[in-house]
Design a protein around this motif. Structure first.
Motif, short mmCIF file in Angstrom:
data_model
loop_
_atom_site.label_atom_id
_atom_site.label_comp_id
_atom_site.label_asym_id
_atom_site.label_seq_id
_atom_site.Cartn_x
_atom_site.Cartn_y
_atom_site.Cartn_z
N VAL A 160 -4.51 17.44 -7.92
CA VAL A 160 -3.62 16.93 -6.88
C VAL A 160 -3.34 15.47 -7.22
O VAL A 160 -4.27 14.69 -7.46
N ILE A 161 -2.07 15.11 -7.26
CA ILE A 161 -1.67 13.75 -7.61
C ILE A 161 -1.05 13.09 -6.39
O ILE A 161 -0.21 13.67 -5.72
N GLU A 162 -1.48 11.88 -6.09
CA GLU A 162 -0.92 11.09 -5.00
C GLU A 162 -0.02 10.00 -5.59
O GLU A 162 -0.40 9.34 -6.56
N MET A 220 0.11 7.69 -21.20
CA MET A 220 -0.32 8.46 -22.35
C MET A 220 -1.83 8.34 -22.43
O MET A 220 -2.38 7.25 -22.33
N ASN A 221 -2.48 9.48 -22.56
CA ASN A 221 -3.93 9.52 -22.49
C ASN A 221 -4.47 10.30 -23.68
O ASN A 221 -4.04 11.41 -23.93
N ASN A 229 -4.75 6.93 -13.40
CA ASN A 229 -4.15 6.02 -12.42
C ASN A 229 -3.23 5.08 -13.18
O ASN A 229 -3.62 4.51 -14.19
N TYR A 230 -2.01 4.95 -12.70
CA TYR A 230 -1.07 4.00 -13.28
C TYR A 230 0.01 3.70 -12.26
O TYR A 230 0.08 4.34 -11.21
N VAL A 264 0.47 5.84 -9.10
CA VAL A 264 0.09 7.23 -9.29
C VAL A 264 -1.42 7.30 -9.39
O VAL A 264 -2.03 6.53 -10.14
N GLU A 265 -2.02 8.22 -8.63
CA GLU A 265 -3.47 8.30 -8.59
C GLU A 265 -3.91 9.76 -8.59
O GLU A 265 -3.38 10.57 -7.83
N SER A 266 -4.87 10.07 -9.46
CA SER A 266 -5.50 11.39 -9.45
C SER A 266 -6.93 11.22 -9.93
O SER A 266 -7.35 10.11 -10.25
N ASN A 267 -7.64 12.33 -10.01
CA ASN A 267 -9.02 12.23 -10.49
C ASN A 267 -9.08 12.01 -12.00
O ASN A 267 -10.14 11.75 -12.55
N VAL A 268 -7.93 12.06 -12.68
CA VAL A 268 -7.88 11.92 -14.13
C VAL A 268 -7.26 10.60 -14.57
O VAL A 268 -7.72 9.97 -15.51
#
Length: 126
Positions: A107-109, A95-96, A75-76, A69-73
């Protein structure tokens, strides 16, 4: 009288518990997969849950798979994941704590690798 007071306090505590919690749902799909990431935010805490479902006719053909999972916020990901008998996976994501959080515009890839095949799903807020 005591019962009414206790009932009132219970209802007020339930209402206050939900205050300040923001729920965001991101969905997307590809030819073979459907993905949903649900993110709950409260104060400086953000928790995510990921749901992946194989759309193919034979989920048992997917022995193990990897997802990222990757976004600008955030990644895991996970390697060696397996599907349940219904062809799905549901698990806690990331968990962040801190100021970096996903928003409605994030947008999440999601990259999924299985049986030598790769697909990327683009998830947007529902």
């Amino acid at each position: 009288m005591k019962t009414k007071l206790l009932l009132s306090l219970f209802i007020i505590s339930l209402l206050l518990t939900g205050c300040g919690t923001k729920l965001l749902v991101f969905t997307g799909e590809s030819e073979n997969w459907t993905a949903k990431i649900t993110t709950s935010q409260q104060d400086d805490l953000q928790e995510s849950e990921i749901f992946l479902e194989y759309k193919g006719a034979d989920p048992s053909s997917v022995k193990e798979f990897n997802y990222f999972v990757e976004s600008n916020v955030e990644n895991y990901g996970r390697e060696g994941a397996t599907l349940n008998k219904g062809g799905a996976l549901r698990e806690k994501g990331n968990m962040n704590r801190g100021s970096a959080k996903v928003t409605e515009k994030t947008v999440i890839e999601v990259l999924i690798e299985w049986n030598g095949i790769e697909e990327t799903l683009t998830l947007k807020q529902k």
